[in-house]
Design a protein around this motif. Structure first.
Motif, PDB file in Angstrom:
ATOM      1  N   GLU A 128      28.199 -64.360  -2.180  1.00 10.20           N
ATOM      2  CA  GLU A 128      28.302 -63.976  -0.774  1.00 10.20           C
ATOM      3  C   GLU A 128      27.065 -64.437  -0.120  1.00 10.20           C
ATOM      4  N   THR A 129      26.084 -64.281  -0.657  1.00  9.60           N
ATOM      5  CA  THR A 129      24.733 -64.088   0.022  1.00  9.60           C
ATOM      6  C   THR A 129      24.066 -65.718   0.119  1.00  9.60           C
ATOM      7  N   THR A 130      24.802 -66.610  -0.497  1.00 10.11           N
ATOM      8  CA  THR A 130      24.323 -67.973  -0.408  1.00 10.11           C
ATOM      9  C   THR A 130      24.543 -68.704   0.741  1.00 10.11           C
ATOM     10  N   GLY A 131      25.530 -68.214   1.692  1.00 13.05           N
ATOM     11  CA  GLY A 131      25.953 -69.007   2.693  1.00 13.05           C
ATOM     12  C   GLY A 131      25.785 -68.205   3.970  1.00 13.05           C
ATOM     13  N   TRP A 132      25.901 -68.814   5.117  1.00 16.11           N
ATOM     14  CA  TRP A 132      26.143 -68.136   6.456  1.00 16.11           C
ATOM     15  C   TRP A 132      27.567 -67.745   6.552  1.00 16.11           C
ATOM     16  N   ARG A 133      27.804 -66.444   6.932  1.00 17.76           N
ATOM     17  CA  ARG A 133      29.274 -66.256   7.141  1.00 17.76           C
ATOM     18  C   ARG A 133      29.105 -65.532   8.450  1.00 17.76           C
ATOM     19  N   PRO A 134      30.217 -66.233   9.472  1.00 18.80           N
ATOM     20  CA  PRO A 134      30.018 -65.706  10.762  1.00 18.80           C
ATOM     21  C   PRO A 134      30.278 -64.241  10.713  1.00 18.80           C
ATOM     22  N   ALA A 135      29.857 -63.539  11.510  1.00 16.62           N
ATOM     23  CA  ALA A 135      30.060 -61.879  11.770  1.00 16.62           C
ATOM     24  C   ALA A 135      31.166 -61.903  12.456  1.00 16.62           C
ATOM     25  N   PRO A 136      32.235 -60.883  12.217  1.00 10.57           N
ATOM     26  CA  PRO A 136      33.386 -60.970  13.193  1.00 10.57           C
ATOM     27  C   PRO A 136      32.932 -60.429  14.565  1.00 10.57           C
ATOM     28  N   PRO A 137      33.607 -60.802  15.559  1.00 11.88           N
ATOM     29  CA  PRO A 137      33.180 -60.386  16.809  1.00 11.88           C
ATOM     30  C   PRO A 137      33.266 -58.900  16.778  1.00 11.88           C
ATOM     31  N   LEU A 138      32.367 -58.125  17.581  1.00 10.79           N
ATOM     32  CA  LEU A 138      32.593 -56.600  17.727  1.00 10.79           C
ATOM     33  C   LEU A 138      34.075 -56.301  18.219  1.00 10.79           C
ATOM     34  N   PRO A 139      34.447 -55.264  17.870  1.00 12.38           N
ATOM     35  CA  PRO A 139      35.784 -54.937  18.619  1.00 12.38           C
ATOM     36  C   PRO A 139      35.361 -54.217  19.883  1.00 12.38           C
ATOM     37  N   ASP A 140      36.385 -54.408  20.833  1.00 10.97           N
ATOM     38  CA  ASP A 140      36.334 -53.627  22.086  1.00 10.97           C
ATOM     39  C   ASP A 140      36.628 -52.219  21.876  1.00 10.97           C
ATOM     40  N   PHE A 141      35.578 -51.192  21.855  1.00 12.24           N
ATOM     41  CA  PHE A 141      36.180 -50.106  21.421  1.00 12.24           C
ATOM     42  C   PHE A 141      36.860 -49.415  22.725  1.00 12.24           C
ATOM     43  N   ALA A 142      36.664 -49.600  23.978  1.00 12.80           N
ATOM     44  CA  ALA A 142      37.377 -49.092  25.031  1.00 12.80           C
ATOM     45  C   ALA A 142      38.861 -49.489  24.823  1.00 12.80           C
ATOM     46  N   GLN A 143      39.231 -50.713  24.616  1.00 14.47           N
ATOM     47  CA  GLN A 143      40.271 -51.210  24.043  1.00 14.47           C
ATOM     48  C   GLN A 143      40.912 -50.380  23.310  1.00 14.47           C
ATOM     49  N   LEU A 144      40.323 -50.337  21.767  1.00 18.22           N
ATOM     50  CA  LEU A 144      41.062 -49.529  20.620  1.00 18.22           C
ATOM     51  C   LEU A 144      41.103 -47.971  21.119  1.00 18.22           C
ATOM     52  N   ARG A 145      40.269 -47.531  21.767  1.00 17.63           N
ATOM     53  CA  ARG A 145      40.374 -46.039  22.424  1.00 17.63           C
ATOM     54  C   ARG A 145      41.616 -46.139  23.031  1.00 17.63           C
ATOM     55  N   GLY A 146      41.926 -47.075  23.829  1.00 16.42           N
ATOM     56  CA  GLY A 146      43.226 -46.920  24.784  1.00 16.42           C
ATOM     57  C   GLY A 146      44.302 -47.215  23.899  1.00 16.42           C
ATOM     58  N   GLN A 147      44.251 -47.851  22.979  1.00 17.30           N
ATOM     59  CA  GLN A 147      45.482 -48.266  22.082  1.00 17.30           C
ATOM     60  C   GLN A 147      45.908 -46.750  21.190  1.00 17.30           C
ATOM     61  N   VAL A 148      44.852 -46.083  20.844  1.00 16.75           N
ATOM     62  CA  VAL A 148      44.879 -45.004  20.021  1.00 16.75           C
ATOM     63  C   VAL A 148      45.360 -43.682  20.919  1.00 16.75           C
ATOM     64  N   LEU A 149      45.030 -43.757  22.161  1.00 15.37           N
ATOM     65  CA  LEU A 149      45.488 -42.749  23.192  1.00 15.37           C
ATOM     66  C   LEU A 149      46.981 -43.115  23.593  1.00 15.37           C
ATOM     67  N   LEU A 150      47.147 -44.309  23.824  1.00 11.11           N
ATOM     68  CA  LEU A 150      48.926 -44.812  24.073  1.00 11.11           C
ATOM     69  C   LEU A 150      49.613 -44.251  22.791  1.00 11.11           C
ATOM     70  N   ARG A 151      49.132 -44.613  21.755  1.00 12.07           N
ATOM     71  CA  ARG A 151      50.105 -44.318  20.661  1.00 12.07           C
ATOM     72  C   ARG A 151      50.243 -42.781  20.368  1.00 12.07           C
ATOM     73  N   LEU A 152      49.115 -41.984  20.618  1.00 14.45           N
ATOM     74  CA  LEU A 152      49.197 -40.471  20.564  1.00 14.45           C
ATOM     75  C   LEU A 152      50.443 -39.941  21.406  1.00 14.45           C
ATOM     76  N   ASP A 153      50.105 -40.584  22.612  1.00  8.96           N
ATOM     77  CA  ASP A 153      51.015 -40.232  23.647  1.00  8.96           C
ATOM     78  C   ASP A 153      52.362 -40.449  23.247  1.00  8.96           C
ATOM     79  N   GLN A 154      52.910 -41.504  22.635  1.00 13.13           N
ATOM     80  CA  GLN A 154      53.996 -41.960  22.151  1.00 13.13           C
ATOM     81  C   GLN A 154      54.288 -40.969  21.049  1.00 13.13           C
ATOM     82  N   LEU A 155      53.666 -40.613  20.050  1.00 18.31           N
ATOM     83  CA  LEU A 155      53.807 -39.827  18.858  1.00 18.31           C
ATOM     84  C   LEU A 155      54.349 -38.363  19.186  1.00 18.31           C
TER      85      LEU A 155
END
Lengths: 309, 309
Positions: free
Chosen positions: A4-31
């Motif tokens: 794995e160390t021999t080549g360049w691997r593109p890092a994944p884009p950083l997740p949008d935490f505000a969006q993730l937080r929103g998804q969690v809150l929405l799902r908690l409210d549904q549950l």
């Protein structure tokens, strides 16, 4: 050397935490939807404890860990919500008059202040029960993984996890004064649920066994960094800024009382570096970017820690 | 007509309840051995709550139900112990000063009297966590059944089960005054865990789906009979004889206050008859002797009820 160390691997884009937080809150409210079938006062207390403002860091850890191993996104979100229910329940209980006797949590009255001690305790048990029930019946996840996720979470909550940490904090803190002992207590009070959040996501996604130990160590270091920062905040912040009672640890041995604010910050940085080292050592587990993802979402002041790791 | 009714089938020998109780107690002691790895004071509180004198009726229900469907005996005993851990935790919480404020339980000081409220609450959560962890990791039981048993138990504990019943008992009892409402509250406070104990045993053993509804109804009637007898005991007994605080229900509407002691006894008998009817209606489920087995083990005074059913 890993291939794995021999080549360049593109890092994944950083997740949008505000969006993730929103998804969690929405799902908690549904549950736990308003007007559910439980007794209304109890139900309101459960919603109050679960849906107040929060960083949702633990469910985000579950989702990110599951993503790394290709887990079902909807199931991972639900598993993360189960971890958040456990976290919310633990806060309700920690805040009780017979424990930390806190009046303020997440900028609002604690659950027992709003609903009384009895209903607060029942709400905590209700949230814990819902968490286990949710994991046990997760659709689209094989039976063995669901059962194992329950075992992981139960171990994190129990007498050798959060519950044990709180007991030591209340009754044996003076026997936990050496730095290693304070770290161990911080791990029990915070780290075990970070570890369980990550492990639940990995197990859900069917991660191979050899990926779990470094993931657990990563979670431990992350949890220790986080708890150390929390101790710093407790000393340095006003209640208004922290959104909860501060100076709660006055007189208790913490890493801040042992090393001062600067020393505690440095220890937190060390733990974040050790967390990165765990992931870098196992590139085959595709976890190396996880710390960047998590740190990007930490509520750190002025990017101070981001520069250091 | 079922073919089962055409011939004589020997009833199974009644189980030796004293022996079963001894097996349960021995296994509980093994599952939570003295000197375990948890903080000692917390561990002692958990043992105190779990291992005090008790009828062990719920774990015995689990074992008997599992036997009826050919379940693994050792696994059934462990599953029953998980149910007993839940029951013990619920008693610790019910007894708290902010709830029933009881001083005496099973003839001894309640857990919060002996260890303080904080440790009592933590011990209850520790027992609940161990119960779920135990079920989730039961050896010799297929994954799907373990996950389902967790879901069954979590549902019984949660906001629509024991926790909901306790909330109503504390804050909405005056809205539950009609006989049907009192029955419903009694079901939540007691019956749901009887049902879960039976269902856990049946699920463990792989009972077919059509056997579960009558088993649940049987558990409901058995629980209602038991809770009604408990209400009678609360009025009639001394604390010494009952082993716990009595007259706790003074001023609350119970079936005794609605119908008098004799009327409440009759209602309990009715529920036991209805319980038998559920089992007799499904001979293919081989449950018809279960009531005899259970009633043989009930702590009933002077054989009074045995004559009537």
């Amino acid at each position: 050397m890993s291939t794995e160390t021999t080549g360049w691997r593109p890092a994944p884009p950083l997740p949008d935490f505000a969006q993730l937080r929103g998804q969690v809150l929405l799902r908690l409210d549904q549950l736990l939807p308003a007007g559910g079938p439980a007794p209304p006062r109890l139900h309101d207390a459960m919603r109050d404890a679960l849906l107040g403002p929060g960083k949702r860091l633990r469910p985000i850890l579950t989702v990110l860990a599951a993503r790394r191993f290709g887990g079902d996104e909807a199931a991972a979100l639900d598993a993360g919500c189960a971890v958040e229910m456990v976290h919310a329940a633990s806060l309700v209980l920690d805040d009780l008059p017979c424990m930390d006797n806190a009046l303020l949590r997440r900028g609002r009255p604690t659950t027992h202040q709003a609903f009384g001690q009895d209903t607060a305790i029942l709400a905590a048990i209700g949230l814990l029960s819902q968490a286990y029930g949710l994991l046990a019946a997760l659709p689209a996840v094989p039976d063995d993984r669901r059962a194992r996720m329950v075992a992981v979470l139960a171990g994190a909550v129990g007498a050798q996890g959060l519950v044990g940490g709180q007991e030591i904090d209340l009754h044996a803190r003076q026997q936990h004064v050496a730095p290693g002992q304070v770290d161990e207590l911080n791990h029990l009070k915070t780290g075990v649920l970070f570890v369980a959040a990550l492990e639940a996501g990995a197990v859900l996604a069917g991660a191979s066994e050899d990926c779990l130990p470094p993931l657990r160590r990563f979670g431990r270091h992350l949890g220790l960094a986080f708890q150390t920062l929390d101790d710093v905040l407790d000393v340095a912040a006003t209640a208004e800024a922290a959104g909860k009672d501060v100076q709660q640890d006055a007189g208790k041995p913490t890493l801040v009382s042992l090393f001062g604010v600067e020393g505690a910050w440095r220890r937190a940085l060390d733990h974040l570096r050790l967390a990165r080292a765990e992931l870098d050592a196992r590139p085959a587990c595709h976890l190396s970017a996880l710390l960047d993802e998590v740190v990007a979402g930490l509520p750190l002041p002025a990017g101070m820690l981001r520069r250091g790791i």
